[in-house]
Write a protein that holds these residues in place. Structure first.
Motif, mmCIF file in Angstrom:
data_model
loop_
_atom_site.group_PDB
_atom_site.id
_atom_site.type_symbol
_atom_site.label_atom_id
_atom_site.label_comp_id
_atom_site.label_asym_id
_atom_site.label_seq_id
_atom_site.Cartn_x
_atom_site.Cartn_y
_atom_site.Cartn_z
ATOM 1 N N GLU A 14 0.812 -1.220 0.000
ATOM 2 C CA GLU A 14 0.000 0.000 0.000
ATOM 3 C C GLU A 14 0.846 1.271 0.000
ATOM 4 O O GLU A 14 0.483 2.252 -0.657
ATOM 5 N N GLU A 29 -5.112 6.523 -12.069
ATOM 6 C CA GLU A 29 -6.105 6.143 -11.061
ATOM 7 C C GLU A 29 -5.923 4.682 -10.679
ATOM 8 O O GLU A 29 -5.400 3.878 -11.453
ATOM 9 N N ASP A 32 -10.737 -0.261 -9.388
ATOM 10 C CA ASP A 32 -11.402 -1.265 -8.552
ATOM 11 C C ASP A 32 -11.745 -2.459 -9.439
ATOM 12 O O ASP A 32 -12.596 -2.362 -10.324
ATOM 13 N N LYS A 47 -5.916 0.949 4.691
ATOM 14 C CA LYS A 47 -5.923 2.411 4.714
ATOM 15 C C LYS A 47 -5.053 2.937 5.855
ATOM 16 O O LYS A 47 -4.762 4.119 5.922
ATOM 17 N N THR A 130 -6.114 9.002 2.919
ATOM 18 C CA THR A 130 -7.358 9.378 2.243
ATOM 19 C C THR A 130 -7.394 8.817 0.823
ATOM 20 O O THR A 130 -8.407 8.959 0.140
ATOM 21 N N LEU A 131 -6.332 8.176 0.398
ATOM 22 C CA LEU A 131 -6.274 7.589 -0.938
ATOM 23 C C LEU A 131 -7.145 6.334 -0.999
ATOM 24 O O LEU A 131 -7.328 5.654 0.016
ATOM 25 N N PRO A 132 -7.666 5.983 -2.167
ATOM 26 C CA PRO A 132 -8.588 4.837 -2.285
ATOM 27 C C PRO A 132 -7.876 3.483 -2.315
ATOM 28 O O PRO A 132 -8.084 2.666 -3.216
ATOM 29 N N GLU A 134 -8.386 0.917 -0.674
ATOM 30 C CA GLU A 134 -9.281 -0.229 -0.538
ATOM 31 C C GLU A 134 -9.528 -0.888 -1.894
ATOM 32 O O GLU A 134 -9.986 -2.031 -1.961
ATOM 33 N N ARG A 135 -9.186 -0.212 -2.984
ATOM 34 C CA ARG A 135 -9.328 -0.782 -4.328
ATOM 35 C C ARG A 135 -8.247 -1.819 -4.622
ATOM 36 O O ARG A 135 -8.365 -2.578 -5.585
#
Length: 170
Positions: A14, A29, A32, A47, A130-132, A134-135
């Motif tokens: 991560e 980007e 997902d 996260k 705050t980055l996504p 979780e994808r």
């Protein structure tokens, strides 16, 4: 582009993905792909995480002792922030020491502030990105009798920031 490891260490997973997203801005980007291969048991990317240094778990870069900052980078933590601001720099210039080894304006050696110089005297709360992230996908061995894998899928949306001579070096 697919980034994949067989590690479960968030600093190798991560944190690397987060740094790519920070450096590339909106030109890349994180896709997902959780709907792909529905029988594959997976977990979302993390996260938040801590970084281990020697026998100490660090929740934030501001917890890193001054003498270890050459080997531990801000990008290893979820926010990627160094926590150095103008007041820190002016303090260092006036006393010659980093502010995290000073107490109430009286600069002392870290070993005088704590019994163990490896343990920060001012431990912060754990960072959360705050980055996504979780994808990302984490595939852990005990979910379906497999090896461990980390997978992140990036999509390039536009030219990368900076001039064409800039590139990542790994």
């Amino acid at each position: 582009m697919v980034y994949s490891t067989c590690s479960m260490n968030p600093v190798e997973n991560e944190a690397v993905v987060a740094e790519v997203l920070r450096r590339c801005g909106e030109s890349v980007e994180l896709v997902d792909v959780s709907s792909e291969l529905p029988q594959l048991v997976r977990r979302p990317g993390l996260k938040k995480w801590k970084v281990q240094d020697k026998n100490v778990w660090l929740a934030s870069y501001k917890d890193v002792p001054t003498f270890r900052r050459a080997g531990i980078n801000p990008s290893m933590f979820p926010s990627g922030k160094s926590y150095m601001d103008a007041s820190d720099n002016s303090h260092e210039a006036s006393c010659g020491k980093m502010p995290d080894i000073c107490s109430n304006g009286n600069c002392e050696k870290r070993s005088e502030l704590s019994e163990d110089p490896l343990v920060p005297t001012d431990v912060s709360e754990e960072e959360v990105t705050t980055l996504p992230l979780e994808r990302c996908m984490r595939i852990v061995p005990h979910d379906q009798n497999t090896g461990a894998f980390f997978i992140a899928v990036f999509q390039k949306l536009s030219s990368l920031p900076g001039n064409s001579k800039n590139h990542f070096s790994y």
